[in-house]
Design an enzyme around this catalytic site. Structure first.
Site, PDB file in Angstrom:
ATOM      1  N   SER A  64       0.793  -1.237   0.000  1.00 55.07           N
ATOM      2  CA  SER A  64       0.000   0.000   0.000  1.00 55.07           C
ATOM      3  C   SER A  64       0.823   1.284   0.000  1.00 55.07           C
ATOM      4  O   SER A  64       0.249   2.365  -0.156  1.00 55.07           O
ATOM      5  CB  SER A  64      -0.959   0.007   1.198  1.00 55.07           C
ATOM      6  N   LYS A  67       0.307   3.393  -3.026  1.00 53.27           N
ATOM      7  CA  LYS A  67      -0.893   4.213  -3.181  1.00 53.27           C
ATOM      8  C   LYS A  67      -0.564   5.699  -3.269  1.00 53.27           C
ATOM      9  O   LYS A  67      -1.300   6.478  -3.874  1.00 53.27           O
ATOM     10  CB  LYS A  67      -1.853   3.946  -2.028  1.00 53.27           C
ATOM     11  N   SER A 113      -6.889   2.883   3.874  1.00 55.56           N
ATOM     12  CA  SER A 113      -6.131   2.071   2.919  1.00 55.56           C
ATOM     13  C   SER A 113      -7.067   1.227   2.051  1.00 55.56           C
ATOM     14  O   SER A 113      -6.954   0.003   1.974  1.00 55.56           O
ATOM     15  CB  SER A 113      -5.133   1.175   3.664  1.00 55.56           C
ATOM     16  N   TRP A 206       1.472  -3.314   3.796  1.00 56.34           N
ATOM     17  CA  TRP A 206       1.579  -4.665   4.360  1.00 56.34           C
ATOM     18  C   TRP A 206       1.394  -5.673   3.238  1.00 56.34           C
ATOM     19  O   TRP A 206       0.277  -5.970   2.827  1.00 56.34           O
ATOM     20  CB  TRP A 206       0.521  -4.848   5.435  1.00 56.34           C
TER      21      TRP A 206
END
Length: 264
Positions: A64, A67, A113, A206
């Site tokens: 993530s 992002k 997230s 993660w």
């Protein structure tokens, strides 16, 4: 593929900098019972300050943390008008988090997230334009394969902690090869803390959540006109280590004098 790739950094401009091992950091990882690395880029001094250089040079799936760049690319290409444009949920009916079901903009999505929302952005961008943007950024190994919705979660995209700091330095200074206005919006929505004369911008990641995998916490600290980009990654055993990412990162930044000593 396994979702984790390992390689040494290439001979890029980052190679002009030097490494300084910081003895105060290793005990923090030992006390937390995790194996990992932390690095902060101190550009005025021309050094990376950190611990576990070998791991800092290894490439892992960004998960993530990508992002941040997904936002930037989407804004730059106009697939969303701004960070508050609502995007409908198009993912699994039983998502990892219930909050993902609600339509939300990028400002809200980064806080929870929201993986399906980022995957929708990636579909709008498309494989060809995404690959071109990754090349322009020189992001890690620059490989995204043939699936535009999973390349940052399962590979083949991979990046090292050192390379993360190099990329984030450009975002913090608004010097990446994308519109400054888009970079400014991304910087705004990644701000998670701040005080007089400083602000903290960060994102967790993660790989292989919620199971064992690689955990990330990356971002930068802005102090006046000076930015200090950083990256942490750890070998996570599962949810028991989830909170350790940001905790270790903040403790490391404080140990190096980058964050105020009593910041929480």
């Amino acid at each position: 593929m396994a979702g984790v790739a390992v390689a040494l950094i290439n001979a890029t401009p980052v190679a002009a900098l030097t490494w300084r091992e910081e003895p105060s950091l290793r005990p923090l990882f030992e006390q937390s019972g995790v194996d990992g690395t932390f690095v902060v880029l101190d550009e005025p001094s021309g050094v990376w300050r950190g611990t576990n250089r070998t791991r800092a040079e290894q490439r892992f799936t960004p998960a993530s943390t990508f992002k941040i760049l997904n936002f930037l690319i989407a804004l730059s290409l106009g697939v969303v008008a701004n960070v508050d444009e609502l995007i409908p949920y198009r993912g699994d009916p039983n998502p990892f988090m219930r909050e993902w079901h609600e339509p939300m903009g990028m400002r809200g999505a980064i806080r929870v997230s929201n993986v399906p929302l980022y995957q929708e952005l990636a579909r709008r961008i498309g494989l060809v334009r995404m690959q071109a943007a990754i090349h322009r950024l020189h992001y890690g190994n620059e490989q995204i394969g043939s699936n535009v919705t999973t390349f940052w979660l399962r590979g083949p995209l991979a990046i090292s902690a050192i390379e993360q700091t190099h990329c984030l330095a450009g975002l913090a200074k608004r010097t990446l090869p994308f519109p400054v206005a888009a970079q400014r919006q991304v910087a705004e929505i990644t701000r998670i803390d701040g005080g007089p004369g400083w602000s903290l911008h960060a994102k967790t990641g993660w790989q292989n959540a919620p199971d064992a995998g690689v955990g990330w916490w990356v971002g930068w600290v802005q102090r006046g006109d000076q930015a200090y980009p950083f990256a942490l990654n750890i070998a996570m055993r599962g949810s028991v280590d989830a909170r350790k990412r940001e905790q270790l990162g903040r403790d490391s930044l404080r140990a190096l004098g980058v964050l105020p000593p009593h910041n929480r």
